[in-house]
Design an enzyme around this catalytic site. Structure first.
Site, PDB file in Angstrom:
ATOM      1  N   SER A  27       0.826  -1.207   0.000  1.00 38.21           N
ATOM      2  CA  SER A  27       0.000   0.000   0.000  1.00 38.21           C
ATOM      3  C   SER A  27       0.858   1.254   0.000  1.00 38.21           C
ATOM      4  CB  SER A  27      -0.886  -0.007   1.263  1.00 38.21           C
ATOM      5  OG  SER A  27      -1.495   1.239   1.444  1.00 38.21           O
ATOM      6  N   TYR A  80      -1.461  -1.340  10.794  1.00 38.62           N
ATOM      7  CA  TYR A  80      -1.783  -1.852   9.449  1.00 38.62           C
ATOM      8  C   TYR A  80      -0.672  -1.459   8.474  1.00 38.62           C
ATOM      9  CZ  TYR A  80      -3.410  -1.701   4.693  1.00 38.62           C
ATOM     10  OH  TYR A  80      -3.461  -1.834   3.331  1.00 38.62           O
ATOM     11  N   LYS A  91       2.488  -3.700   6.279  1.00 36.79           N
ATOM     12  CA  LYS A  91       2.825  -3.657   4.844  1.00 36.79           C
ATOM     13  C   LYS A  91       4.320  -3.431   4.684  1.00 36.79           C
ATOM     14  CE  LYS A  91      -1.209  -4.515   3.324  1.00 36.79           C
ATOM     15  NZ  LYS A  91      -1.439  -5.877   2.771  1.00 36.79           N
TER      16      LYS A  91
HETATM   17  C1  WQD Z   1      -9.771   8.960   1.460  1.00 36.16           C
HETATM   18  C2  WQD Z   1     -10.019  10.433   1.752  1.00 36.16           C
HETATM   19  C3  WQD Z   1     -10.348  10.926   4.073  1.00 36.16           C
HETATM   20  C4  WQD Z   1     -14.120   8.783   4.539  1.00 36.16           C
HETATM   21  C5  WQD Z   1      -7.087   3.927   3.219  1.00 36.16           C
HETATM   22  C6  WQD Z   1      -5.953   3.112   3.754  1.00 36.16           C
HETATM   23  C7  WQD Z   1      -5.139   2.603   2.608  1.00 36.16           C
HETATM   24  C8  WQD Z   1      -6.034   1.828   1.665  1.00 36.16           C
HETATM   25  C9  WQD Z   1      -7.158   2.722   1.162  1.00 36.16           C
HETATM   26  C10 WQD Z   1      -5.985  -0.525   2.169  1.00 36.16           C
HETATM   27  C11 WQD Z   1      -9.277  10.907   2.995  1.00 36.16           C
HETATM   28  C12 WQD Z   1     -11.607  11.230   3.264  1.00 36.16           C
HETATM   29  C13 WQD Z   1     -12.956   9.308   3.997  1.00 36.16           C
HETATM   30  C14 WQD Z   1     -15.160   9.657   4.946  1.00 36.16           C
HETATM   31  C15 WQD Z   1     -13.834  11.533   4.260  1.00 36.16           C
HETATM   32  N1  WQD Z   1      -6.562   0.685   2.290  1.00 36.16           N
HETATM   33  N2  WQD Z   1     -12.830  10.658   3.860  1.00 36.16           N
HETATM   34  N3  WQD Z   1     -14.969  11.007   4.794  1.00 36.16           N
HETATM   35  O1  WQD Z   1      -7.351   6.820   4.143  1.00 36.16           O
HETATM   36  O2  WQD Z   1      -6.581   7.377   1.764  1.00 36.16           O
HETATM   37  O3  WQD Z   1      -6.562   5.023   2.544  1.00 36.16           O
HETATM   38  O4  WQD Z   1      -7.877   3.166   2.334  1.00 36.16           O
HETATM   39  O5  WQD Z   1      -5.044  -0.831   1.503  1.00 36.16           O
HETATM   40  O6  WQD Z   1      -4.132   1.751   3.095  1.00 36.16           O
HETATM   41  O7  WQD Z   1      -5.149   3.957   4.545  1.00 36.16           O
HETATM   42  O8  WQD Z   1      -8.712   6.127   2.100  1.00 36.16           O
HETATM   43  O9  WQD Z   1     -11.112   6.241   1.550  1.00 36.16           O
HETATM   44  O10 WQD Z   1     -10.415   6.178   4.005  1.00 36.16           O
HETATM   45  O11 WQD Z   1     -10.010   8.242   2.671  1.00 36.16           O
HETATM   46  O12 WQD Z   1     -13.694  12.762   4.137  1.00 36.16           O
HETATM   47  O13 WQD Z   1     -16.249   9.235   5.450  1.00 36.16           O
HETATM   48  O14 WQD Z   1     -11.407  10.614   2.017  1.00 36.16           O
HETATM   49  O15 WQD Z   1     -10.115  11.954   5.028  1.00 36.16           O
HETATM   50  O16 WQD Z   1      -8.863  12.238   2.760  1.00 36.16           O
HETATM   51  P1  WQD Z   1      -7.263   6.462   2.703  1.00 36.16           P
HETATM   52  P2  WQD Z   1     -10.135   6.639   2.618  1.00 36.16           P
END
Ligand code: WQD
Length: 341
Positions: free
Chosen positions: A125, A150, A154
């Site tokens: 990741s 997590y 990785k």
């Molecule tokens: C994306 C953006 C949030 C939810 C994670 C893991 C990564 C991978 C993908 C496994 C951020 C914003 C989110 C919400 C929001 N997983 N957000 N409201 O954190 O980039 O990555 O998932 O491999 O390892 O870390 O993805 O989709 O959680 O967030 O504003 O209800 O959306 O702040 O900026 P992230 P995400």
């Protein structure tokens, strides 16, 4: 050729099984069904008219794993997805993550090194980069101290594989560092099945649009970005799946220069949260209910891939757009709502 896919009934795993079967590979799936169901196997069969061989097996069960490999000496390659992947859960329950993501990986490798030639693709990741100092992020960007167990699994997982490849010349590996996988197969037969309240942005958006959630909370609009919200590289899960097949073919045809290689897998395009919301409204024709709330701890400001190495060395490039991925995610959500009725 027979390919083992661990975690093959998961979100990315199932889409990769489809991509493999579409290229006439014989697929064997191992999954402990902790975060999936046998309905996914049905979906894969409906898409490809082929049912992969399936074993309900937990990689932490050393003797069952040994038994499995005793009966499957003819595997040509492994794509290893089976792992826990919720950032927040890993902070609350680190030992589950170190056992399920690292002990299990060690047991898998102990079996692989006893086979003649082995090729493994590891699901990593972009989390390993933390807040990268340069954008877009290339594979030479420094791996930073993980901010969650997590993310640490990785980083350590890559080191375990790299050390094993250095010690055993019959093992070759590629680690794929994913950016943000979204969307679903256009047939709506398989897609993302978040358990409980979605942690990730796109499933929360589609569940809000379908009426399952009241509104989307946008975690902060005071970041140093053009609209104040965080930037990510959202890649269609089918593009990501196809990258796994290309990477596996690269090591199986021993085109690799070294035994352990790393590739960033993203579109190379950064999109802010509000841009994703807008793109979703355009793709779905729905108005999205959302409100700006405080920042989420652990979020990086921006992360999007430098795709040069994947394009030039791997010979792979993402083909599908953000809008296409959001449309597929929306169609999938609507199909799930119909199925629930
Ligand atoms: C994306 C953006 C949030 C939810 C994670 C893991 C990564 C991978 C993908 C496994 C951020 C914003 C989110 C919400 C929001 N997983 N957000 N409201 O954190 O980039 O990555 O998932 O491999 O390892 O870390 O993805 O989709 O959680 O967030 O504003 O209800 O959306 O702040 O900026 P992230 P995400």
């Amino acid at each position: 050729m027979k390919i083992l896919v661990t975690g093959g009934l998961g979100f990315i795993g199932s889409h990769t099984v489809v991509a493999l079967q579409n290229k006439d590979y014989e697929v064997v799936v191992i999954d402990n069904l902790s975060n999936s169901s046998l309905k996914v196997l049905e979906g894969i069969t409906n898409i490809t008219s082929k049912t992969p061989e399936f074993h309900k097996l937990d990689l932490r069960d050393k003797s069952s794993l040994l038994d499995f490999f005793a009966k499957h000496q003819d595997i040509s390659g492994i794509i290893h997805f089976a792992a826990s992947k919720a950032v927040g859960e890993s902070v609350e329950n680190p030992l589950l993550y170190y056992e399920n993501n690292l002990a299990a990986l060690t047991y898998l490798l102990q079996n692989l090194v006893n086979l003649t030639e082995q090729n493994i693709i590891f699901s990593s990741s972009c989390t390993v980069y933390g807040e990268a100092s340069e954008l877009p992020i290339s594979e030479s960007a420094p791996v930073k101290k993980a901010i969650s167990p997590y993310g640490n699994t990785k980083q350590v997982g890559e080191e375990i594989i790299s050390d094993t490849c250095a010690a055993y010349d019959n093992l070759k590996a590629i680690s794929l560092r994913y950016f943000n996988p979204i969307g679903s197969h256009p047939t709506n037969e398989i897609g993302e099945l978040p358990i409980g309240t979605p942690q990730n942005l796109v499933p929360f958006i589609t569940q809000t649009a379908i009426g399952k959630r009241k509104e989307l909370s946008v975690f902060g609009d005071d970041y140093p970005t053009q609209d104040g919200t965080c930037i990510r590289d959202y890649i269609h899960v089918m593009d990501l799946a196809e990258a796994h097949v290309v990477a596996l073919e690269r090591i199986m045809s021993s085109k690799t220069e070294e035994n352990f290689e790393v590739f960033n897998v993203g579109t190379g395009i950064g999109s802010s949260v509000l841009e994703v919301v807008k793109a979703f409204e355009n793709a779905s024709g729905e108005n999205l209910n959302y409100k700006i709330v405080g920042r989420r701890p652990g979020d990086v400001i921006a992360a999007y891939a430098d795709t040069k190495k994947a394009n030039m060395t791997l010979g792979w490039k993402a083909k599908r757009s953000l809008e296409e991925a959001l449309k597929d995610a929306w169609e999938w959500e609507k199909s799930q709502a119909k199925a629930r009725v």
